[in-house]
Design a protein around this motif. Structure first.
Motif: not given
Length: 517
Positions: A337-352
């Motif tokens: 809504q603030m004008g950003w091209e934004v995505y949500v990433a799913t299925g990523l591994a928390n390896t760090a």
């Protein structure tokens, strides 16, 4: 040179651009264009790589006649940023073009919050009404949407810490009865409004209100605040998690947010024509326990509040991660809504594991001094200069260290130091090394304290609090009227008055591109 009109066109056309104000934060807070980001010359080398991840992004640099912009451009070019220019006429050139100037910090996030209230009529209650309900024992909960550290400093009596992006996930745990009234507060207005509207947008059945004007409004009524409280909600409700996911996803869908997987994320990473920011929007302890590689930690509520700090490149892509989902979806909905091209990433591994590492360029080769050798160097006449920001210096510095603002030290005061033997320090030591390389000249010995103040403490040294000795005044950092417990009443009221005028300023500026679902 880039004209103010060219910058404005880039903003309107949603082209990528970083408009950088390289003055100290206090000067920036006095006046700046809406989408300018503060990246002080004093800290440029240690912040640029994280805040400007694409080396060929268009960067326009300005000051207000201090001479910092030209120096900053040289630093940026040395760091590999090949598409930099100066704003024609600096800040005065923006004024002369007749374009709007904004005050304070995080201005466009705060202006957006005011627009949300104006468009959605977010319900709020004044401090006297909330206090009366608390004293009557009404069925209500007060949820503090700020960072946990801010909540600990001061809070509404009985309030519970639930940082902004956690609200849709945690509020049903705190208030499972749909008849329980939920009151969301922050220090001023923005996070209260965004937090309350988040719960309303997510479809919580409870009555939801923002505390009008937050802890500032509470203080201006001469009501007492709590201090040192640590009440928070960290455990979720497994039975309610899927409901929270569905609610948050529905809000994000309405805002046009898309979900992507690892394949799409890797394509974005490989795209060298666009700037990409990757943020894990969970709380720091969750991030440290495990996160996807390449993601920086920026809790969602603060990311919405401090978008100019987190992502200075207007027009960039933003990808968010949250292993549970609702925090990323709610945050993404606001950023969209603030004008950003934004995505949500799913299925990523928390390896760090662990906190964010500092992304630094190659450090210059300068003469180093170990913490063990500092006392002898000072006894022999060396002057120790601390380049930390003034609040950090006041909280704790090495005894006899002199506070200095790095951008001024390298210019006007480089020949007025009271010693030909200079030792520079900073919190972690990197900034001191960059500054040391600037100050070396024939007849002067300049060394950097290896590892800075952190290494000094690790070696058994003790920092002292207080104002100490200053080469420059403490005018580098803007004192926020809504933080701390000893702000002048006039400053708090002036801050609220400014916030109430932001919607009109947005209309005059006309570059924002915000929409409200």
């Amino acid at each position: 040179m880039t004209s103010a009109a060219d910058v404005r066109f880039a903003l309107l056309a949603r082209h990528e651009i970083a408009l950088l104000d390289v003055r100290e934060e206090a000067a920036f807070a006095h006046a700046h264009p809406l989408f300018a980001a503060n990246l002080p010359l004093s800290r440029l080398e240690v912040e640029a790589l994280d805040r400007l991840p694409r080396r060929n992004v268009p960067i326009v640099v300005y000051d207000d006649g201090e001479g910092y912009a030209a120096r900053a451009r040289r630093v940026l070019k040395a760091l590999g940023y090949g598409n930099t220019s100066l704003l024609h006429g600096g800040l005065q050139g923006w004024r002369d073009a007749g374009f709007e100037l904004f005050r304070d910090v995080n201005s466009y996030s705060k202006a957006f919050g005011e627009l949300v209230e104006a468009r959605r009529h977010t319900p709020s209650l004044p401090a006297p009404e909330v206090r009366a309900r608390i004293e009557r024992g009404d069925d209500l909960v007060v949820l503090d949407a700020r960072r946990f550290e801010e909540y600990c400093t001061m809070s509404i009596p009985g309030g519970i810490s639930v940082p902004g992006a956690e609200l849709a996930l945690r509020a049903p745990v705190v208030a499972p009865n749909p008849e329980t009234t939920i009151i969301v507060n922050c220090a001023g207005r923005t996070r209260s409004l965004i937090g309350a509207q988040s719960l309303i947008n997510a479809g919580l059945p409870n009555p939801v209100f923002a505390l009008r004007n937050g802890t500032i409004g509470w203080t201006l009524e001469d009501f007492a605040l709590d201090h040192g409280k640590i009440r928070q909600v960290t455990d979720g409700d497994p039975a309610g998690l899927e409901t929270a996911r569905q609610r948050a996803r529905a809000v994000a869908y309405r805002a046009g947010v898309k979900h992507i997987g690892l394949d799409e994320l890797e394509r974005f990473i490989a795209d060298r024509t666009r700037t990409l920011y990757r943020f894990d929007v969970r709380q720091p302890q969750d991030f440290a326990a495990g996160h996807p590689r390449g993601f920086r930690n920026y809790p969602g509520g603060q990311l919405v509040q401090e978008t100019d700090m987190a992502a200075p490149v207007r027009g960039a892509r933003i990808v968010l991660h949250d292993d549970l989902g609702p925090r990323a979806d709610m945050t993404a909905a606001w950023l969209a809504q603030m004008g950003w091209e934004v995505y949500v990433a799913t299925g990523l591994a928390n390896t760090a594991r662990g906190a964010d590492p500092l992304n630094l360029p190659e450090l210059p080769e300068v003469e180093m001094l170990s913490p063990a050798g500092l006392a002898a160097a000072q006894a022999a006449g060396a002057i120790l200069i601390d380049l930390a920001t003034s609040p950090v210096y006041v909280r704790g510095h090495i005894d006899n260290a002199v506070f200095a603002i790095r951008a001024r030290l390298a210019a006007a005061d480089s020949d007025s130091l009271q010693s030909d033997d200079v030792v520079l320090t900073s919190t972690g030591g990197a900034l001191a090394r960059f500054a040391a390389a600037e100050l070396v000249r024939p007849g002067r010995r300049v060394r950097a304290l290896d590892g800075g103040n952190n290494a000094f403490v690790a070696a058994g040294g003790t920092l002292v609090a207080g104002t100490g000795t200053r080469l420059h005044p403490f005018d580098d950092v803007y004192r926020r009227p809504y933080e701390g417990t000893d702000n002048p009443r006039a400053a708090m009221q002036a801050y609220l008055d400014w916030e109430y005028g932001l919607v009109a300023q947005l209309e005059r500026d006309a570059t924002h591109g915000f929409f409200v679902i």
